[in-house]
Design a protein around this motif. Sequence first.
Motif, PDB file in Angstrom:
ATOM      1  N   GLY A 133      24.224   5.788   2.984  1.00  0.00           N
ATOM      2  CA  GLY A 133      23.446   4.846   3.780  1.00  0.00           C
ATOM      3  C   GLY A 133      22.263   4.254   3.029  1.00  0.00           C
ATOM      4  N   ARG A 134      22.090   4.673   1.760  1.00  0.00           N
ATOM      5  CA  ARG A 134      20.972   4.154   0.976  1.00  0.00           C
ATOM      6  C   ARG A 134      21.173   2.672   0.671  1.00  0.00           C
ATOM      7  N   PRO A 135      20.079   1.905   0.591  1.00  0.00           N
ATOM      8  CA  PRO A 135      20.206   0.487   0.231  1.00  0.00           C
ATOM      9  C   PRO A 135      20.922   0.279  -1.108  1.00  0.00           C
ATOM     10  N   ALA A 153      25.748  -1.896  -3.584  1.00  0.00           N
ATOM     11  CA  ALA A 153      26.901  -1.759  -4.475  1.00  0.00           C
ATOM     12  C   ALA A 153      28.180  -2.173  -3.741  1.00  0.00           C
ATOM     13  N   ILE A 154      28.246  -1.900  -2.465  1.00  0.00           N
ATOM     14  CA  ILE A 154      29.408  -2.323  -1.677  1.00  0.00           C
ATOM     15  C   ILE A 154      29.399  -3.837  -1.498  1.00  0.00           C
ATOM     16  N   VAL A 155      28.233  -4.399  -1.200  1.00  0.00           N
ATOM     17  CA  VAL A 155      28.119  -5.845  -1.007  1.00  0.00           C
ATOM     18  C   VAL A 155      28.518  -6.587  -2.286  1.00  0.00           C
ATOM     19  N   PRO A 188      35.416  -2.411  -7.709  1.00  0.00           N
ATOM     20  CA  PRO A 188      36.195  -1.178  -7.530  1.00  0.00           C
ATOM     21  C   PRO A 188      35.415  -0.073  -6.826  1.00  0.00           C
ATOM     22  N   ARG A 189      36.181   0.862  -6.282  1.00  0.00           N
ATOM     23  CA  ARG A 189      35.637   2.109  -5.755  1.00  0.00           C
ATOM     24  C   ARG A 189      36.025   3.215  -6.718  1.00  0.00           C
ATOM     25  N   TYR A 190      35.269   4.303  -6.704  1.00  0.00           N
ATOM     26  CA  TYR A 190      35.499   5.374  -7.668  1.00  0.00           C
ATOM     27  C   TYR A 190      35.696   6.717  -6.982  1.00  0.00           C
ATOM     28  N   SER A 191      36.501   7.552  -7.613  1.00  0.00           N
ATOM     29  CA  SER A 191      36.693   8.914  -7.121  1.00  0.00           C
ATOM     30  C   SER A 191      35.480   9.745  -7.521  1.00  0.00           C
ATOM     31  N   VAL A 192      35.434  10.965  -7.040  1.00  0.00           N
ATOM     32  CA  VAL A 192      34.346  11.880  -7.380  1.00  0.00           C
ATOM     33  C   VAL A 192      34.336  12.140  -8.895  1.00  0.00           C
ATOM     34  N   LYS A 193      35.518  12.088  -9.501  1.00  0.00           N
ATOM     35  CA  LYS A 193      35.644  12.328 -10.944  1.00  0.00           C
ATOM     36  C   LYS A 193      35.295  11.097 -11.782  1.00  0.00           C
ATOM     37  N   GLY A 194      35.007   9.964 -11.127  1.00  0.00           N
ATOM     38  CA  GLY A 194      34.623   8.753 -11.844  1.00  0.00           C
ATOM     39  C   GLY A 194      35.769   7.820 -12.173  1.00  0.00           C
ATOM     40  N   HIS A 200      36.007  -6.660   4.926  1.00  0.00           N
ATOM     41  CA  HIS A 200      35.361  -6.119   6.132  1.00  0.00           C
ATOM     42  C   HIS A 200      34.349  -5.022   5.764  1.00  0.00           C
ATOM     43  N   GLU A 201      34.541  -4.323   4.655  1.00  0.00           N
ATOM     44  CA  GLU A 201      33.563  -3.325   4.199  1.00  0.00           C
ATOM     45  C   GLU A 201      32.286  -4.010   3.710  1.00  0.00           C
ATOM     46  N   ILE A 202      32.460  -5.140   3.051  1.00  0.00           N
ATOM     47  CA  ILE A 202      31.289  -5.913   2.590  1.00  0.00           C
ATOM     48  C   ILE A 202      30.489  -6.405   3.785  1.00  0.00           C
ATOM     49  N   GLU A 203      31.181  -6.941   4.785  1.00  0.00           N
ATOM     50  CA  GLU A 203      30.496  -7.437   5.983  1.00  0.00           C
ATOM     51  C   GLU A 203      29.773  -6.299   6.710  1.00  0.00           C
ATOM     52  N   PHE A 204      30.412  -5.142   6.807  1.00  0.00           N
ATOM     53  CA  PHE A 204      29.785  -3.992   7.457  1.00  0.00           C
ATOM     54  C   PHE A 204      28.529  -3.566   6.691  1.00  0.00           C
ATOM     55  N   ALA A 205      28.607  -3.523   5.360  1.00  0.00           N
ATOM     56  CA  ALA A 205      27.455  -3.130   4.543  1.00  0.00           C
ATOM     57  C   ALA A 205      26.304  -4.128   4.724  1.00  0.00           C
TER      58      ALA A 205
END
Length: 126
Positions: A66-68, A73-75, A79-85, A94-99
């Motif tokens: 929830g940090r700005p 970064a979403i806006v 790409p999205r990254y796994s925990v392993k990078g 829709h994720e961009i609009e939500f962010a």
Amino acid sequence: MADKVKKNTGGAARYKSRVRKAYSDLKEMELKEPLAVGCGGELRELLFAKGHSSRVARHAIRWFVGRPKYLNAIVAGGPRYSVKGEQCGEIVEHEIEFAKKQILSKEKVKKESSNAKSSARKYVLS
């Protein structure tokens, strides 16, 4: 009977302290952002391994995403990254609009909070 009711003093403060520590542990992991959808379970496992409860881990993760900085970064898309990078997936519209909505909401709350504080100061000073 009322005198037997014991107040829980300091419990909330201790809980917040544990969430802050878990949040700090998340930041120390130097995760690539934004994270892949559905990797919360992996993050909870990592925090659990560091001694945090599942509940504390959930709250720390919610605070982390929830940090700005994370929302921006979403806006920005990409790409999205796994925990392993490793790259795993892309951000969808829709994720961009939500962010964007989350950012605006947080800014509104922050502005209202600062307005309330300044009007309270004016009241106290007069």
